[in-house]
Design a protein around this motif. Structure first.
Motif, PDB file in Angstrom:
ATOM      1  N   VAL A  60      -4.696  -0.671  -5.999  1.00  0.00           N
ATOM      2  CA  VAL A  60      -3.250  -0.485  -6.125  1.00  0.00           C
ATOM      3  C   VAL A  60      -2.730  -1.071  -7.430  1.00  0.00           C
ATOM      4  O   VAL A  60      -1.891  -0.465  -8.108  1.00  0.00           O
ATOM      5  CB  VAL A  60      -2.521  -1.107  -4.917  1.00  0.00           C
ATOM      6  CG1 VAL A  60      -1.011  -1.113  -5.139  1.00  0.00           C
ATOM      7  CG2 VAL A  60      -2.862  -0.346  -3.645  1.00  0.00           C
TER       8      VAL A  60
ATOM      9  N   SER B 194      -8.364  -3.088  -1.868  1.00  0.00           N
ATOM     10  CA  SER B 194      -7.108  -2.348  -1.945  1.00  0.00           C
ATOM     11  C   SER B 194      -6.198  -2.921  -3.021  1.00  0.00           C
ATOM     12  O   SER B 194      -5.505  -2.178  -3.731  1.00  0.00           O
ATOM     13  CB  SER B 194      -6.403  -2.390  -0.580  1.00  0.00           C
ATOM     14  OG  SER B 194      -7.190  -1.780   0.408  1.00  0.00           O
TER      15      SER B 194
ATOM     16  N   VAL C  90       0.855  -1.187   0.000  1.00  0.00           N
ATOM     17  CA  VAL C  90       0.000   0.000   0.000  1.00  0.00           C
ATOM     18  C   VAL C  90       0.889   1.234   0.000  1.00  0.00           C
ATOM     19  O   VAL C  90       1.829   1.317   0.803  1.00  0.00           O
ATOM     20  CB  VAL C  90      -0.912   0.018   1.239  1.00  0.00           C
ATOM     21  CG1 VAL C  90      -1.734   1.299   1.280  1.00  0.00           C
ATOM     22  CG2 VAL C  90      -1.827  -1.192   1.234  1.00  0.00           C
ATOM     23  N   PRO C  91       0.658   2.190  -0.912  1.00  0.00           N
ATOM     24  CA  PRO C  91       1.483   3.391  -0.956  1.00  0.00           C
ATOM     25  C   PRO C  91       1.552   4.082   0.396  1.00  0.00           C
ATOM     26  O   PRO C  91       0.550   4.273   1.062  1.00  0.00           O
ATOM     27  CB  PRO C  91       0.755   4.273  -1.990  1.00  0.00           C
ATOM     28  CG  PRO C  91       0.060   3.296  -2.869  1.00  0.00           C
ATOM     29  CD  PRO C  91      -0.363   2.176  -1.970  1.00  0.00           C
TER      30      PRO C  91
ATOM     31  N   LEU D 121      -5.407   5.723  -1.064  1.00  0.00           N
ATOM     32  CA  LEU D 121      -4.670   4.705  -1.814  1.00  0.00           C
ATOM     33  C   LEU D 121      -3.987   5.296  -3.054  1.00  0.00           C
ATOM     34  O   LEU D 121      -2.846   4.953  -3.369  1.00  0.00           O
ATOM     35  CB  LEU D 121      -5.622   3.585  -2.246  1.00  0.00           C
ATOM     36  CG  LEU D 121      -6.078   2.608  -1.173  1.00  0.00           C
ATOM     37  CD1 LEU D 121      -7.174   1.712  -1.711  1.00  0.00           C
ATOM     38  CD2 LEU D 121      -4.909   1.770  -0.693  1.00  0.00           C
ATOM     39  N   GLU D 122      -4.691   6.181  -3.753  1.00  0.00           N
ATOM     40  CA  GLU D 122      -4.168   6.693  -5.019  1.00  0.00           C
ATOM     41  C   GLU D 122      -3.200   7.861  -4.851  1.00  0.00           C
ATOM     42  O   GLU D 122      -2.239   8.000  -5.619  1.00  0.00           O
ATOM     43  CB  GLU D 122      -5.325   7.119  -5.927  1.00  0.00           C
ATOM     44  CG  GLU D 122      -6.186   5.969  -6.423  1.00  0.00           C
ATOM     45  CD  GLU D 122      -7.142   6.399  -7.522  1.00  0.00           C
ATOM     46  OE1 GLU D 122      -6.691   7.107  -8.439  1.00  0.00           O
ATOM     47  OE2 GLU D 122      -8.328   6.054  -7.449  1.00  0.00           O
TER      48      GLU D 122
ATOM     49  N   ASN E  86      -0.837   1.087 -10.259  1.00  0.00           N
ATOM     50  CA  ASN E  86       0.519   0.743 -10.688  1.00  0.00           C
ATOM     51  C   ASN E  86       0.588   0.510 -12.196  1.00  0.00           C
ATOM     52  O   ASN E  86       1.584   0.832 -12.844  1.00  0.00           O
ATOM     53  CB  ASN E  86       1.007  -0.505  -9.953  1.00  0.00           C
ATOM     54  CG  ASN E  86       1.329  -0.217  -8.496  1.00  0.00           C
ATOM     55  OD1 ASN E  86       1.598   0.928  -8.127  1.00  0.00           O
ATOM     56  ND2 ASN E  86       1.296  -1.238  -7.665  1.00  0.00           N
TER      57      ASN E  86
END
Length: 507
Positions: free
Chosen positions: A371, A367, A57-58, A411-412, A375
């Motif tokens: 993600v 998630s 997760v970023p 998340l983004e 990516n």
């Protein structure tokens, strides 16, 4: 374009939506649909976990794995969380609490009188615009707008001789697809800008994205979306629905002198209540403001739903007492109880929906999908505005899986804010790009818990209506709103119009 060509295009669009409705209505009853979806998550979580799928997760250092619900830990979670998933499901409390106040106002007749005394007297040509506009501005009341606007819009359309489902669709489109736009600064502005600031300060501690950084863009959006929503309703949705021939009787009779007096008293009480809240906000060290004396963010915005609930109860009592429908305190509880009876079907549906959404989150599948998609877009290596539009389209798709705008942005943002920052883009511009995509598809995703409520309102007028009917009804709004917003985004960017005070496209 010739009239014949235009009619042919309308016919093809109508045929496309008919197919969507037909396929969608073959889906099981909404309660069973969410049961099947929950079972699907259980099975797929097990299958994916067999391949030891992990992701990062970023903003986090540790890898996250897809967790299987078909394990000892998963079975324990299913059994021990079932009640918590239900009673802790945020929309359940919001809806039931709001319906205590709205239901009281409805049962004593205030809502009917209010509509007859205001919106129904507006010029017929402006009613659709007014409904969409009101829906868009409704996000100041947060998620409560999903409960308030669509059913009232349906009643308005019914009582001016138009199809009630067209009114419901227009109201839902304004509330859902226009959720992020407003003429005022709202809690959404504060929440998203806070996430953006936190992400960007990992690069440069001096970077700040403020709640007003998208304000100009959102003000203009309200105007264009109100027009677009009204046009879609009148030129596409309503003609496809045809004439309403249902047996539901929600006609309004003429307002009596006693009802006029009751409405007047309700308005006086409502304005006095608002004045009191404003007075408290401006008091020194007000309990409704933040430490700096502002209201974004603040306890006022955090408590907006209870404040609206009390407002509805106050004006409902004022009206009910005047028209002699409330002659004792017991009548208040009786009317609230009657309103809750109408919510029984919604409560049953929420039980199944809450389990599905909780399982989806616990397994980390939501998630992982978000993600992985982010990516993939990052790996394409776009550098121009085309990359921003690609980001918008990806976000619109991801929103079908993750309804929470703040969760999806969390998340983004660590990926895309940083990526576009190094390409020279202003973080607030990328935030605006995210917001238009996240908002546009709110009305067609099953992950939106309020879609169940709107479906229940729809079935009051059409017992045969299903999820397919609702999605086919709302899809044109979603597509048009997203298209209008992309054009607006490019227009602001290419013409150099600021998105907020001092905020452009490039650093």
């Amino acid at each position: 374009m010739s009239a014949k060509s235009s009619e042919a295009k309308k016919s093809r669009m109508s045929g496309f939506l008919n197919v969507i409705e037909k396929v969608g209505n073959k889906l099981p009853d909404p309660f069973m649909l969410f049961v099947y979806l929950a079972v699907t998550v259980i099975v797929f979580s097990w299958i994916i976990s067999l391949f030891d799928v992990t992701f990062t997760v970023p903003g986090a250092e540790e890898e996250v794995a897809i967790k299987s619900l078909l394990t000892g830990e998963g079975l324990q979670y299913i059994l021990t969380s079932m009640l918590e998933n239900f009673v802790g499901f945020a929309p359940l409390g919001i809806v039931l609490a709001m319906m205590l106040g709205i239901g009281l106002a409805d049962k004593v007749g205030l809502l009917e009188t209010a509509i007859k005394s205001t919106i129904l007297k507006a010029p017929a040509s402006l009613i659709t615009y007014a409904v969409v506009f009101t829906g868009i501005l409704g996000n100041i009341a947060s998620d409560a707008a999903f409960v308030i606007i669509p059913p009232l819009a349906a009643m308005v359309f019914y009582n001016v001789g138009r199809h009630p489902l067209a009114g419901l669709a227009a109201g839902f489109a304004g509330v859902g697809s226009g959720f992020t736009a407003n003429l005022m600064i709202t809690g959404t502005d504060a929440l998203l800008s806070g996430i953006s600031t936190e992400v960007m300060q990992t690069i440069d501690p001096d970077i700040v994205v403020t709640p007003v950084d998208n304000w100009y863009f959102m003000i203009v959006s309200v105007v264009f979306l109100s027009i677009a929503g009204a046009v879609v309703t009148e030129k596409l949705v309503e003609p496809r629905l045809g004439k309403y021939e249902g047996k539901v009787k929600k006609e309004f009779e003429a307002v009596t002198s006693l009802e006029k007096r009751g409405f007047r008293n309700a308005v006086i009480v409502g304005l006095a209540y608002i004045a009191l809240i404003v007075l408290v906000i401006f008091l020194p060290n007000s309990p409704l403001t933040n430490d700096q004396g502002g209201i974004v963010p603040s306890p006022f915005l955090d408590g907006i739903v209870p404040l609206i609930l009390i407002w509805f109860i106050a004006i409902g009592i004022a009206y009910g007492v005047t028209v002699k429908k409330i002659e004792s305190s017991r009548a208040i509880g009786k009317y609230m109880g009657e309103a809750m009876k109408d919510m029984s079907g919604f409560i049953v549906l929420i039980f199944a929906a809450a389990q599905f959404i909780a399982y989806f989150e616990w397994t980390n599948m939501g998630s992982w999908i978000a993600v992985s998609g982010a990516n993939f877009l990052e790996s394409l290596g776009f550098t121009g505005l085309a990359a921003v539009i690609g980001f918008v389209l990806l976000t619109a798709v991801l929103n079908l899986f993750i309804f929470s705008g703040s969760a999806q942005w969390a998340l983004e943002a660590p990926i895309f804010l940083k990526m576009f920052y190094f390409l020279g883009y202003e973080p607030a511009f990328i935030q605006a790009s995210y917001r238009i995509a996240d908002s546009s598809t709110n009305i067609i995703t099953p992950m939106n818990p309020y879609i169940i409520i709107v479906l229940a309102f729809m079935q009051e007028y059409d017992k045969k209506a299903g999820l397919g009917t609702l999605i086919a009804l709302m899809l044109p709004y979603s597509i048009v709103f997203l298209g209008i917003w992309i054009i607006l985004l490019l227009g602001f960017a290419l013409l150099g119009i600021p998105f907020g005070p001092g905020v452009g496209v490039y650093l």
